[in-house]
Scaffold this motif. Structure first.
Motif, mmCIF file in Angstrom:
data_model
loop_
_atom_site.group_PDB
_atom_site.id
_atom_site.type_symbol
_atom_site.label_atom_id
_atom_site.label_comp_id
_atom_site.label_asym_id
_atom_site.label_seq_id
_atom_site.Cartn_x
_atom_site.Cartn_y
_atom_site.Cartn_z
ATOM 1 N N TYR A 146 0.839 -1.205 0.000
ATOM 2 C CA TYR A 146 0.000 0.000 0.000
ATOM 3 C C TYR A 146 0.871 1.251 0.000
ATOM 4 C CZ TYR A 146 -3.894 3.062 1.327
ATOM 5 O OH TYR A 146 -4.842 4.038 1.356
ATOM 6 N N GLU A 147 1.935 1.229 0.792
ATOM 7 C CA GLU A 147 2.849 2.374 0.836
ATOM 8 C C GLU A 147 3.522 2.604 -0.510
ATOM 9 O OE1 GLU A 147 3.452 4.644 3.221
ATOM 10 O OE2 GLU A 147 1.737 3.731 4.249
ATOM 11 N N LYS A 148 3.672 1.540 -1.301
ATOM 12 C CA LYS A 148 4.298 1.666 -2.627
ATOM 13 C C LYS A 148 3.292 2.080 -3.696
ATOM 14 C CE LYS A 148 7.933 -1.737 -1.647
ATOM 15 N NZ LYS A 148 8.482 -3.082 -1.990
ATOM 16 N N GLY A 149 2.032 2.252 -3.279
ATOM 17 C CA GLY A 149 1.048 2.774 -4.225
ATOM 18 C C GLY A 149 0.076 1.766 -4.797
ATOM 19 N N LYS A 150 0.089 0.541 -4.310
ATOM 20 C CA LYS A 150 -0.842 -0.465 -4.841
ATOM 21 C C LYS A 150 -2.261 -0.092 -4.404
ATOM 22 C CE LYS A 150 0.007 -4.688 -5.466
ATOM 23 N NZ LYS A 150 0.238 -6.153 -5.359
ATOM 24 N N GLU A 152 -5.149 -1.643 -6.375
ATOM 25 C CA GLU A 152 -6.100 -2.508 -7.065
ATOM 26 C C GLU A 152 -7.196 -2.950 -6.087
ATOM 27 O OE1 GLU A 152 -2.074 -2.866 -8.931
ATOM 28 O OE2 GLU A 152 -2.880 -3.033 -6.890
ATOM 29 N N PRO A 153 -8.454 -2.974 -6.523
ATOM 30 C CA PRO A 153 -9.565 -3.312 -5.620
ATOM 31 C C PRO A 153 -9.369 -4.618 -4.847
ATOM 32 C CG PRO A 153 -10.431 -2.439 -7.661
ATOM 33 C CD PRO A 153 -8.952 -2.588 -7.857
ATOM 34 N N GLU A 154 -8.915 -5.664 -5.522
ATOM 35 C CA GLU A 154 -8.724 -6.940 -4.847
ATOM 36 C C GLU A 154 -7.646 -6.839 -3.768
ATOM 37 O OE1 GLU A 154 -9.997 -10.663 -4.040
ATOM 38 O OE2 GLU A 154 -10.741 -9.499 -5.745
ATOM 39 N N PHE A 155 -6.590 -6.089 -4.061
ATOM 40 C CA PHE A 155 -5.522 -5.882 -3.078
ATOM 41 C C PHE A 155 -6.054 -5.127 -1.863
ATOM 42 C CE2 PHE A 155 -2.321 -3.084 -1.242
ATOM 43 C CZ PHE A 155 -1.319 -3.989 -0.917
ATOM 44 N N ILE A 156 -6.813 -4.053 -2.102
ATOM 45 C CA ILE A 156 -7.371 -3.273 -0.997
ATOM 46 C C ILE A 156 -8.314 -4.125 -0.155
ATOM 47 C CG2 ILE A 156 -8.799 -1.291 -0.391
ATOM 48 C CD1 ILE A 156 -6.044 -0.534 -1.345
ATOM 49 N N VAL A 160 -7.783 -4.898 3.807
ATOM 50 C CA VAL A 160 -8.790 -4.636 4.840
ATOM 51 C C VAL A 160 -9.080 -5.901 5.642
ATOM 52 C CG1 VAL A 160 -11.231 -4.062 5.214
ATOM 53 C CG2 VAL A 160 -9.835 -2.669 3.661
ATOM 54 N N LYS A 161 -9.205 -7.028 4.967
ATOM 55 C CA LYS A 161 -9.430 -8.292 5.666
ATOM 56 C C LYS A 161 -8.278 -8.600 6.614
ATOM 57 C CE LYS A 161 -11.110 -11.913 3.635
ATOM 58 N NZ LYS A 161 -11.319 -13.014 2.665
ATOM 59 N N ALA A 162 -7.044 -8.355 6.162
ATOM 60 C CA ALA A 162 -5.874 -8.624 6.992
ATOM 61 C C ALA A 162 -5.836 -7.695 8.207
ATOM 62 C CB ALA A 162 -4.599 -8.474 6.169
ATOM 63 N N LEU A 163 -6.195 -6.440 8.012
ATOM 64 C CA LEU A 163 -6.253 -5.498 9.131
ATOM 65 C C LEU A 163 -7.302 -5.929 10.148
ATOM 66 C CD1 LEU A 163 -5.974 -2.131 7.162
ATOM 67 C CD2 LEU A 163 -4.332 -2.966 8.854
ATOM 68 N N ASN A 164 -8.469 -6.325 9.665
ATOM 69 C CA ASN A 164 -9.526 -6.776 10.569
ATOM 70 C C ASN A 164 -9.102 -8.019 11.332
ATOM 71 O OD1 ASN A 164 -11.125 -4.686 9.661
ATOM 72 N ND2 ASN A 164 -12.316 -5.943 8.244
ATOM 73 N N GLU A 176 -11.330 5.413 2.136
ATOM 74 C CA GLU A 176 -10.629 5.939 0.959
ATOM 75 C C GLU A 176 -11.056 5.183 -0.298
ATOM 76 O OE1 GLU A 176 -6.088 6.252 -0.875
ATOM 77 O OE2 GLU A 176 -6.367 5.845 1.251
ATOM 78 N N TYR A 177 -11.129 3.848 -0.184
ATOM 79 C CA TYR A 177 -11.533 3.062 -1.354
ATOM 80 C C TYR A 177 -12.974 3.363 -1.750
ATOM 81 C CZ TYR A 177 -13.243 -0.762 -4.167
ATOM 82 O OH TYR A 177 -13.854 -1.477 -5.178
ATOM 83 N N LEU A 178 -13.883 3.350 -0.792
ATOM 84 C CA LEU A 178 -15.303 3.518 -1.108
ATOM 85 C C LEU A 178 -15.596 4.902 -1.687
ATOM 86 C CD1 LEU A 178 -16.873 1.673 1.960
ATOM 87 C CD2 LEU A 178 -16.904 0.924 -0.433
ATOM 88 N N ARG A 179 -14.870 5.909 -1.236
ATOM 89 C CA ARG A 179 -15.070 7.256 -1.789
ATOM 90 C C ARG A 179 -14.624 7.338 -3.247
ATOM 91 N NH1 ARG A 179 -13.012 9.146 3.498
ATOM 92 N NH2 ARG A 179 -14.802 9.890 4.716
#
Length: 388
Positions: A146-150, A152-156, A160-164, A176-179
């Motif tokens: 994410y810090e490198k700029g990725k 892509e919807p599937e990546f995001i 999010v799943k990993a953060l949860n 940020e994604y939904l907006r």
């Protein structure tokens, strides 16, 4: 956010299973690692020896405790290994065991997260678990991408799943994604909203409710309800973290609006969790009585849990301890198990009723004959404590 309130609810809504304490996996070490990977949980390992006294005491007390069971069954794959038998000898080739018990926390790749030596009481064991979970971060690799700029919807979505999964905040990434999305009603975005709605006091939760019909059709009504409940639980935990009664009320109201079937129970359990954390004995005692009258319906497992919670957290409060005695007595007379009388004796002892405590302990001693040797040892120690 550590989902302590979620764990509290898991116990109270699943007494028949959780009351047995920590559930240990029966299988090989390789099978345990595979299960860790498939369920996304680290391993908790009790490396013990049959002759070890502290090991026996911990097995008879801490491991049978409802709170410990609730916590460890929720967060870990639990394994007991006799470190002097064949599987244990093999285990020790990678994981040194120089004293008993040795407690290991190990990730799905077999790497040590945390370890300790020596028997633990319930609070000590849960504290070790907290330290281990603090070191588990499933989102680290995604954060680097994410810090490198990725973006892509599937990546995001996977980020999010990993953060949860790591109990880390995902709302900023999710918002940020939904907006950035013009159409929130695509199947992918509806699934994203379901995953991202982790707190009831959030904009994304409002989106979950706005599109609940579509999400229910896509993912199933029960999945939708589970996420509503989880989001409300997380807001109660936030209320506890920030000592905020307005958040507590908001969680209860949203549960009532969107999952009314469980709302009454949820409200009582939320109050119990909140007032317990605030050390508000007056309101906690009231919430316990509400639970007994409106939810427990005489269930001895619930009575035992409440009595044990009070003993562990409010042993110096006379009113709370009277309630604990009432709950423990009812469970012992109704179900009459070894664990019931063991707890009843401990509560009576704490309340200064040594004669009654000794009677309960002797009843417990009779029941211990049907248990293993560690139960007999534990009740003998309790009798000595009462007589001393």
């Amino acid at each position: 956010m550590k989902l302590l309130f979620s764990l509290f609810l898991t116990f109270m809504t699943g007494t028949a299973v959780v009351a047995q304490g920590i559930e240990f996996f029966h299988g090989t070490w390789d099978e345990a690692l595979d299960l860790s990977k498939s369920q996304g949980k680290p391993l908790f390992v009790d490396a013990y020896a049959k002759w070890c006294g502290p090991c026996k005491r911990m097995a008879a007390t801490t491991f049978k405790n409802a709170e410990a069971g609730d916590y460890f069954n929720k967060n870990f794959i639990n394994v007991k290994i006799d470190a002097e038998e064949s599987e244990g000898v093999k285990f020790r080739q990678k994981y040194p065991v120089t004293a008993f018990p040795t407690l290991y926390f190990i990730d799905e790749n077999g790497e040590v997260i945390h370890q300790a030596v020596g028997a633990q009481d319930v609070k000590g064991l849960i504290s070790l678990g907290d330290k281990a979970l603090d070191k588990v971060d499933y989102s680290r690799e995604y954060a680097a991408g994410y810090e490198k700029g990725k973006r892509e919807p599937e990546f995001i979505f996977n980020y999010v799943k990993a953060l949860n999964k790591s109990n880390k905040s995902s709302l900023g990434i999710s918002n940020e994604y939904l907006r950035s999305q013009k159409d929130l009603t695509t199947e992918f975005n509806l699934r994203f909203i379901l995953e991202a709605a982790v707190e009831a006091d959030s904009r994304i939760f409002e989106l979950l409710i706005k599109y609940q019909k579509e999400i229910g059709v896509l993912e199933g009504l029960q999945s939708l309800r589970d996420h509503i409940k989880l989001a409300c639980e997380n807001t109660v935990q936030k209320a506890i973290d920030f000592k905020n009664t307005e958040l507590l009320q908001e969680a209860k109201e949203k549960m009532k609006q969107h999952y009314p079937e469980l709302s009454d129970r949820f409200a009582i359990e939320s109050d119990m969790a909140y007032f317990k954390a605030m050390k508000d004995t007056k309101n906690y005692a009231k919430a316990c009585d509400d639970y007994v009258r409106k939810v427990a319906n005489g269930n001895p497992g619930d009575m035992v849990h409440l009595a044990e919670e009070i003993l562990n957290n409010f042993s110096s409060d006379e009113k709370c301890m009277k309630q604990a005695e009432k709950y423990a007595k009812e469970a012992a007379h109704q179900r009459g198990s070894f664990d019931d009388y063991y707890l009843y004796a401990r509560v009576l002892l704490q309340n200064g009723k040594k004669k009654d405590a000794l009677d309960a302990a002797h009843k417990c001693q009779e029941l211990s004959k049907a248990e293993d040797s560690s139960a007999t040892h534990s009740v003998e120690m309790l009798i000595k404590m009462i007589e001393g």
